[in-house]
Every structure is written in C-alpha cells, then in structure tokens.
Write an enzyme that holds these catalytic residues in place. Structure first.
Site, mmCIF file in Angstrom:
data_model
loop_
_atom_site.group_PDB
_atom_site.id
_atom_site.type_symbol
_atom_site.label_atom_id
_atom_site.label_comp_id
_atom_site.label_asym_id
_atom_site.label_seq_id
_atom_site.Cartn_x
_atom_site.Cartn_y
_atom_site.Cartn_z
ATOM 1 N N SER A 53 0.860 -1.335 0.066
ATOM 2 C CA SER A 53 -0.004 -0.069 0.049
ATOM 3 C C SER A 53 0.788 1.404 0.076
ATOM 4 O O SER A 53 1.968 1.367 0.410
ATOM 5 C CB SER A 53 -1.073 -0.094 1.240
ATOM 6 O OG SER A 53 -1.590 1.346 1.226
ATOM 7 N N TYR A 82 -2.278 -0.574 9.793
ATOM 8 C CA TYR A 82 -2.204 -0.996 8.557
ATOM 9 C C TYR A 82 -1.131 -0.558 7.596
ATOM 10 O O TYR A 82 -0.444 -1.650 7.319
ATOM 11 C CB TYR A 82 -3.578 -0.536 7.844
ATOM 12 C CG TYR A 82 -3.494 -0.867 6.449
ATOM 13 C CD1 TYR A 82 -4.388 -1.812 5.866
ATOM 14 C CD2 TYR A 82 -3.225 0.268 5.343
ATOM 15 C CE1 TYR A 82 -4.298 -2.287 4.603
ATOM 16 C CE2 TYR A 82 -3.396 -0.088 4.056
ATOM 17 C CZ TYR A 82 -4.012 -1.548 3.486
ATOM 18 O OH TYR A 82 -4.156 -1.827 2.323
#
Length: 251
Positions: free
Chosen positions: A143, A156
C-alpha cells in the site's frame, strides 16, 4: 495463446476488490487460478464462473487467515483441488484494516491486523515454497500507506511496511531459483472496502482524485494490470522492488 498459459496462480482475497480483478486478469492471460476467499463462497464462485466464461480455468479455495496453521490448511486444500500439481504465481492480496490511531488501537486489534497482513503472507510463502516452481513469481499487495503518514490507520501502514521488507528479503534468498518477489503498492482504489465513504460522495471522490498526480481514483483493474506484468516473463529481471501504483500520490 495467453502469456501465462501453463501457469498456476494462487490469489488470496480473490473474491472481491483488487483480488477479484487480479484473479480475472491472470485467468484471461491463461493461468489456472486458485481463488482463495475468506468468508464469501458465493462471491468466489462468481469469480470462478467469470474466468470460465472468458475461456479460462479457476477453482475456489477457502482461506481464513488470522490463526496459526491457516497457511498450511490453505495449501492442503490447494493440493487437493488443483488440476495441475505445483504453483507458479503467488499473489498475497488478502488483508484487513483497523481504523484507529496509536491511542485508540487495542492490543487485540494490533495482533489481528498483523496476523492477517504479515503473518499470513509470510507463512503462505514459506509453506508454498516446496510447491513454487523455479522461475516463479511472488507478488505481495502492499500500500502507499507504507510510505505516507496515515495516523488513523497506523497498524495497517505498519503491516505494509513489514510486507515490503519481507518482499526484499524473499527476492534476495530466492533469486538463485529464478524466483522474483515484488510488492505492488496501490493508493485509494474504488472497491467495496471504500464504498461507504467514497461512492456516491462527489466531495470525497474529488478529494481522493486530487491526491493522485493522474487526477482520478484508481480502479482494481489498474492494480491487476501491474500484477499481470510482474507475473509475466516480461518482468523476469525485476525483483525486490516496491512498484508504486498510487497514480502518483504524494509527489
């Protein structure tokens, strides 16, 4: 002929979003695709059917991540279901999030996010190495949050940074077998996970689009195209890299 004819691919989290687009693209390119899903068998079966309707081959596998032994169970199911022994492409796409900053994040939530986003890919690869053929591909879905501050999703982003470190170490250790390992780092993508705040909200759409140099919100197919390249022979000399697929966010 497809560029992946004769190849077998495993895509975790393959029943929706980016994983679905990746599974369908690899299927169109000729790979036999194992569509691993966590809870929605109907969605996975739909992906399998769509791949079949396009002339490809696929099968669904249940793959719940978060507990010890989950990766081994996945490969046991894979061995029982695959029409062709072994695997050529492993796409670690399954992931989860916890919308909490450092003050709100609980230890249980921390453990859950790391179990799914870091421990599962680690052991999916480790348990799969005996099946992964020489010249194979490991593609981890990371990501842009690994390089951009996102305090409200600190767990995350931290897991994706760990995944990138995992990737570069795999590349170094497995290169002698011709196996490449790379990460793909999406930005904001229009998927079901983002639907609650993104879809039907012109202001949110405009704000998300403005973050990318290319001026729009990404689609799952944008990411699938990058994965398809890394899975192909054209990417045989690319390994240990994090491929930014954010549309130029944060430039």
């Amino acid at each position: 002929m497809g560029v992946l004819d004769g190849k077998v691919a495993l895509v975790t989290g393959g029943s929706r979003g980016i994983g679905r687009a990746v599974a369908e693209r690899l299927g169109r390119d000729g790979a036999v695709v194992a569509v691993a899903y966590g809870s929605d068998r109907a969605a996975a079966d739909e992906v399998v059917a769509r791949i079949g309707a396009a002339g490809g081959r696929a099968f669904a596998l249940h793959a719940a991540f978060g507990a010890h032994g989950d990766a081994a169970a996945l490969w046991t199911a894979f061995d029982a279901a695959t029409p062709v022994p072994g695997v050529d492409i492993i796409v670690n796409n399954a992931g989860t999030n916890s919308p909490a900053d450092i003050f709100a994040l609980t230890e249980d939530e921390f453990d859950r996010v790391f179990a799914v986003n870091v421990r599962a890919p680690f052991f999916v690869v480790r348990e799969g190495l005996g099946r992964l053929r020489d010249g194979g591909r490991i593609i981890n879905i990371s990501s842009g949050a690994a390089r951009l501050a996102m305090p409200s999703g600190i767990a995350y982003g931290s897991t994706k940074g760990a995944l990138d470190t995992f990737t570069v170490n795999l590349a170094a250790q497995l290169g002698s077998r011709g196996i490449t390992a790379n990460s793909v780092a999406p930005g904001i993508i229009d998927t079901d996970i983002n639907a609650s705040w993104l879809r039907g909200n012109p202001e949110a759409q405009a704000g998300a689009a403005a973050l990318a140099a290319l001026g729009r919100v990404g689609t799952p197919e944008d990411i699938a195209g990058v994965v398809a390249f890394l899975a192909s022979d054209d990417a045989r000399w690319v390994t240990g890299r994090v491929v930014d697929a954010t549309g130029g966010a944060g430039l």
